[in-house]
Design a protein around this motif. Structure first.
Motif, PDB file in Angstrom:
ATOM      1  N   VAL A  77      42.862  19.188  64.348  1.00  0.00           N
ATOM      2  CA  VAL A  77      44.270  19.178  63.945  1.00  0.00           C
ATOM      3  C   VAL A  77      44.484  17.986  63.020  1.00  0.00           C
ATOM      4  O   VAL A  77      43.651  17.072  62.959  1.00  0.00           O
ATOM      5  CB  VAL A  77      45.216  19.084  65.173  1.00  0.00           C
ATOM      6  N   ASP A  78      45.595  17.989  62.339  1.00  0.00           N
ATOM      7  CA  ASP A  78      45.883  16.851  61.473  1.00  0.00           C
ATOM      8  C   ASP A  78      46.204  15.622  62.334  1.00  0.00           C
ATOM      9  O   ASP A  78      46.583  15.750  63.503  1.00  0.00           O
ATOM     10  CB  ASP A  78      47.037  17.190  60.514  1.00  0.00           C
ATOM     11  N   PRO A  79      46.052  14.410  61.793  1.00  0.00           N
ATOM     12  CA  PRO A  79      46.256  13.191  62.573  1.00  0.00           C
ATOM     13  C   PRO A  79      47.650  13.080  63.207  1.00  0.00           C
ATOM     14  O   PRO A  79      47.781  12.602  64.340  1.00  0.00           O
ATOM     15  CB  PRO A  79      46.028  12.066  61.556  1.00  0.00           C
ATOM     16  N   ALA A  80      48.683  13.548  62.527  1.00  0.00           N
ATOM     17  CA  ALA A  80      50.041  13.461  63.091  1.00  0.00           C
ATOM     18  C   ALA A  80      50.172  14.349  64.329  1.00  0.00           C
ATOM     19  O   ALA A  80      50.800  13.957  65.323  1.00  0.00           O
ATOM     20  CB  ALA A  80      51.074  13.848  62.038  1.00  0.00           C
ATOM     21  N   THR A  81      49.576  15.522  64.288  1.00  0.00           N
ATOM     22  CA  THR A  81      49.610  16.416  65.447  1.00  0.00           C
ATOM     23  C   THR A  81      48.807  15.825  66.597  1.00  0.00           C
ATOM     24  O   THR A  81      49.224  15.881  67.752  1.00  0.00           O
ATOM     25  CB  THR A  81      49.065  17.811  65.067  1.00  0.00           C
ATOM     26  N   HIS A  82      47.660  15.228  66.290  1.00  0.00           N
ATOM     27  CA  HIS A  82      46.828  14.579  67.311  1.00  0.00           C
ATOM     28  C   HIS A  82      47.622  13.467  67.998  1.00  0.00           C
ATOM     29  O   HIS A  82      47.647  13.375  69.237  1.00  0.00           O
ATOM     30  CB  HIS A  82      45.568  14.019  66.650  1.00  0.00           C
ATOM     31  N   ALA A  89      51.060  13.989  76.075  1.00  0.00           N
ATOM     32  CA  ALA A  89      50.197  13.954  77.259  1.00  0.00           C
ATOM     33  C   ALA A  89      50.486  12.728  78.104  1.00  0.00           C
ATOM     34  O   ALA A  89      50.646  12.819  79.330  1.00  0.00           O
ATOM     35  CB  ALA A  89      48.723  13.990  76.841  1.00  0.00           C
ATOM     36  N   ALA A  90      50.586  11.589  77.454  1.00  0.00           N
ATOM     37  CA  ALA A  90      50.869  10.346  78.182  1.00  0.00           C
ATOM     38  C   ALA A  90      52.230  10.406  78.861  1.00  0.00           C
ATOM     39  O   ALA A  90      52.388   9.957  79.999  1.00  0.00           O
ATOM     40  CB  ALA A  90      50.801   9.156  77.223  1.00  0.00           C
ATOM     41  N   ALA A  91      53.196  10.985  78.184  1.00  0.00           N
ATOM     42  CA  ALA A  91      54.542  11.105  78.755  1.00  0.00           C
ATOM     43  C   ALA A  91      54.545  11.995  79.999  1.00  0.00           C
ATOM     44  O   ALA A  91      55.397  11.845  80.870  1.00  0.00           O
ATOM     45  CB  ALA A  91      55.507  11.666  77.712  1.00  0.00           C
ATOM     46  N   HIS A  92      53.594  12.912  80.079  1.00  0.00           N
ATOM     47  CA  HIS A  92      53.473  13.800  81.239  1.00  0.00           C
ATOM     48  C   HIS A  92      52.481  13.264  82.271  1.00  0.00           C
ATOM     49  O   HIS A  92      52.178  13.930  83.257  1.00  0.00           O
ATOM     50  CB  HIS A  92      53.038  15.202  80.795  1.00  0.00           C
ATOM     51  N   GLY A  93      51.944  12.066  82.018  1.00  0.00           N
ATOM     52  CA  GLY A  93      50.992  11.466  82.947  1.00  0.00           C
ATOM     53  C   GLY A  93      49.675  12.224  83.003  1.00  0.00           C
ATOM     54  O   GLY A  93      49.031  12.276  84.055  1.00  0.00           O
ATOM     55  N   GLN A  94      49.290  12.815  81.877  1.00  0.00           N
ATOM     56  CA  GLN A  94      48.066  13.614  81.826  1.00  0.00           C
ATOM     57  C   GLN A  94      47.143  13.104  80.728  1.00  0.00           C
ATOM     58  O   GLN A  94      47.592  12.461  79.769  1.00  0.00           O
ATOM     59  CB  GLN A  94      48.400  15.079  81.527  1.00  0.00           C
ATOM     60  N   ALA A 100      46.547  19.618  76.878  1.00  0.00           N
ATOM     61  CA  ALA A 100      46.229  20.711  75.956  1.00  0.00           C
ATOM     62  C   ALA A 100      45.853  21.971  76.728  1.00  0.00           C
ATOM     63  O   ALA A 100      46.241  23.086  76.347  1.00  0.00           O
ATOM     64  CB  ALA A 100      45.092  20.299  75.018  1.00  0.00           C
ATOM     65  N   THR A 101      45.109  21.814  77.813  1.00  0.00           N
ATOM     66  CA  THR A 101      44.737  22.963  78.634  1.00  0.00           C
ATOM     67  C   THR A 101      45.980  23.671  79.158  1.00  0.00           C
ATOM     68  O   THR A 101      46.083  24.902  79.089  1.00  0.00           O
ATOM     69  CB  THR A 101      43.838  22.521  79.815  1.00  0.00           C
ATOM     70  N   GLU A 102      46.924  22.912  79.672  1.00  0.00           N
ATOM     71  CA  GLU A 102      48.153  23.506  80.204  1.00  0.00           C
ATOM     72  C   GLU A 102      48.975  24.154  79.090  1.00  0.00           C
ATOM     73  O   GLU A 102      49.527  25.248  79.266  1.00  0.00           O
ATOM     74  CB  GLU A 102      48.984  22.456  80.938  1.00  0.00           C
ATOM     75  N   ALA A 103      49.057  23.505  77.921  1.00  0.00           N
ATOM     76  CA  ALA A 103      49.808  24.074  76.799  1.00  0.00           C
ATOM     77  C   ALA A 103      49.188  25.395  76.339  1.00  0.00           C
ATOM     78  O   ALA A 103      49.899  26.373  76.088  1.00  0.00           O
ATOM     79  CB  ALA A 103      49.850  23.073  75.640  1.00  0.00           C
ATOM     80  N   ILE A 104      47.866  25.440  76.274  1.00  0.00           N
ATOM     81  CA  ILE A 104      47.187  26.670  75.867  1.00  0.00           C
ATOM     82  C   ILE A 104      47.399  27.754  76.916  1.00  0.00           C
ATOM     83  O   ILE A 104      47.684  28.916  76.591  1.00  0.00           O
ATOM     84  CB  ILE A 104      45.684  26.406  75.627  1.00  0.00           C
ATOM     85  N   ARG A 105      47.265  27.399  78.194  1.00  0.00           N
ATOM     86  CA  ARG A 105      47.448  28.382  79.280  1.00  0.00           C
ATOM     87  C   ARG A 105      48.860  28.974  79.215  1.00  0.00           C
ATOM     88  O   ARG A 105      49.034  30.191  79.292  1.00  0.00           O
ATOM     89  CB  ARG A 105      47.209  27.723  80.632  1.00  0.00           C
ATOM     90  N   GLN A 106      49.872  28.124  79.062  1.00  0.00           N
ATOM     91  CA  GLN A 106      51.253  28.618  79.005  1.00  0.00           C
ATOM     92  C   GLN A 106      51.475  29.517  77.801  1.00  0.00           C
ATOM     93  O   GLN A 106      52.123  30.551  77.906  1.00  0.00           O
ATOM     94  CB  GLN A 106      52.223  27.443  78.983  1.00  0.00           C
TER      95      GLN A 106
END
Length: 111
Positions: A77-82, A89-94, A100-106
């Motif tokens: 992905v582009d650096p801004a998306t990364h 992820a950090a905000a969700h404590g992950q 990313a796994t959860e986002a893809i699954r959803q």
């Protein structure tokens, strides 16, 4: 999501405007198996035939019909998306991987 399950195998369905027909293509196989029809009943029928021919060919050749997935893949992905994903992820404590796994699954289940 435009998918159809035939005998436990998933196929993606799309309309082919050149042929004015629907096209089904089985996914997750160790080879190609597609089919065409003008309506849903025809797709089911043609899909069953295509799948049967594919599975018979796999059996004759001693090939496992289903593709095996390792659970690993590379994503660029582009650096801004990364950066945005790392922050989310950090905000969700992950970890980024967990997030990313959860986002893809959803996303995959939402279609």
């Amino acid at each position: 999501m435009n998918t159809m399950t035939i005998n436990g195998y998933q196929a993606v369905i799309a309309f082919d405007p050149d042929l004015q027909m629907f096209r089904g293509e089985f996914v997750g196989l160790n080879g190609g198996a597609d089919f065409y029809a003008a309506d849903v009943e025809g797709l089911k029928h043609e899909g069953e035939i295509s799948l049967r021919v594919f599975l018979e060919a796999c059996e004759r050749r001693g090939i496992e019909p289903r593709k095996h997935f390792s659970g690993k893949f590379s994503l660029r992905v582009d650096p801004a998306t990364h950066e945005a994903a790392a922050i989310a992820a950090a905000a969700h404590g992950q970890s980024l991987n967990q997030w990313a796994t959860e986002a893809i699954r959803q996303a995959a289940l939402a279609d």
